[in-house]
Design a protein around this motif. Structure first.
Motif, PDB file in Angstrom:
ATOM      1  N   GLY A 152       0.803  -1.214   0.000  1.00 34.10           N
ATOM      2  CA  GLY A 152       0.000   0.000   0.000  1.00 34.10           C
ATOM      3  C   GLY A 152       0.835   1.262   0.000  1.00 34.10           C
ATOM      4  O   GLY A 152       0.540   2.222  -0.722  1.00 34.10           O
ATOM      5  N   MET A 153       1.900   1.258   0.782  1.00 33.74           N
ATOM      6  CA  MET A 153       2.783   2.432   0.821  1.00 33.74           C
ATOM      7  C   MET A 153       3.518   2.590  -0.509  1.00 33.74           C
ATOM      8  O   MET A 153       3.668   3.710  -1.004  1.00 33.74           O
ATOM      9  N   GLY A 154       3.943   1.497  -1.087  1.00 32.69           N
ATOM     10  CA  GLY A 154       4.576   1.560  -2.412  1.00 32.69           C
ATOM     11  C   GLY A 154       3.617   2.075  -3.468  1.00 32.69           C
ATOM     12  O   GLY A 154       3.984   2.897  -4.317  1.00 32.69           O
ATOM     13  N   TRP A 155       2.382   1.614  -3.397  1.00 41.12           N
ATOM     14  CA  TRP A 155       1.353   2.093  -4.351  1.00 41.12           C
ATOM     15  C   TRP A 155       1.097   3.581  -4.155  1.00 41.12           C
ATOM     16  O   TRP A 155       0.949   4.320  -5.126  1.00 41.12           O
ATOM     17  N   TYR A 156       1.066   4.031  -2.897  1.00 44.02           N
ATOM     18  CA  TYR A 156       0.835   5.449  -2.612  1.00 44.02           C
ATOM     19  C   TYR A 156       1.921   6.318  -3.242  1.00 44.02           C
ATOM     20  O   TYR A 156       1.642   7.367  -3.805  1.00 44.02           O
ATOM     21  N   PHE A 157       3.165   5.891  -3.126  1.00 42.35           N
ATOM     22  CA  PHE A 157       4.256   6.702  -3.639  1.00 42.35           C
ATOM     23  C   PHE A 157       4.415   6.584  -5.151  1.00 42.35           C
ATOM     24  O   PHE A 157       4.943   7.494  -5.792  1.00 42.35           O
ATOM     25  N   LEU A 158       3.995   5.475  -5.727  1.00 45.78           N
ATOM     26  CA  LEU A 158       4.150   5.309  -7.179  1.00 45.78           C
ATOM     27  C   LEU A 158       3.011   5.905  -7.979  1.00 45.78           C
ATOM     28  O   LEU A 158       3.161   6.211  -9.150  1.00 45.78           O
ATOM     29  N   VAL A 159       1.832   6.024  -7.354  1.00 44.95           N
ATOM     30  CA  VAL A 159       0.675   6.536  -8.097  1.00 44.95           C
ATOM     31  C   VAL A 159       0.445   7.989  -7.819  1.00 44.95           C
ATOM     32  O   VAL A 159       0.967   8.758  -7.272  1.00 44.95           O
TER      33      VAL A 159
END
Length: 122
Positions: free
Chosen positions: A115-122
């Motif tokens: 979720g944190m990776g998705w937050y920073f990538l999107v």
């Protein structure tokens, strides 16, 4: 080289020698606990670094409005990494104590990291 009297054969396999002062059966390699420990240390240091930056931005924000504008995004990142560090600590303790809930903690950690990776990538 150590003498044969100070070494014992391990019951885990032939040719595995451990020092006599380590009780047999206590040498258990848990690679996931090592990974959790590395994650815990990394996430905690990122969290503490961001917390210091939040403090500096808060103190200097009265003089510089551009810094004040960055505070909401910085707070989100700081709280996110704080939550990740807490979840990682939970998973680390679960792995060290080999509790029944350690796999739940691992799943929560993987989902939170995703979720944190998705937050920073999107």
């Amino acid at each position: 080289m150590r003498s044969a009297s100070s070494l014992e054969r391990c019951n885990n396999g032939p040719g595995v020698i451990i020092p006599a002062w380590i009780p047999l059966g206590s040498v258990i390699v848990r690679p996931l606990a090592v990974v959790n420990g590395v994650l815990l240390g990394s996430l905690s240091s990122i969290f503490l670094g961001l917390a210091v930056v939040v403090f500096i931005f808060y103190v200097l924000g009265t003089e510089n409005p551009a810094l004040r504008d960055e505070l909401p995004a910085l707070w989100i990142s700081t709280l996110g990494f704080g939550a990740l560090a807490a979840i990682s600590a939970w998973a680390f303790v679960g792995q060290l104590k080999t509790t029944f809930w350690r796999w739940y903690a691992e799943v929560v950690l993987i989902l939170a990291l995703s979720g944190m990776g998705w937050y920073f990538l999107v």
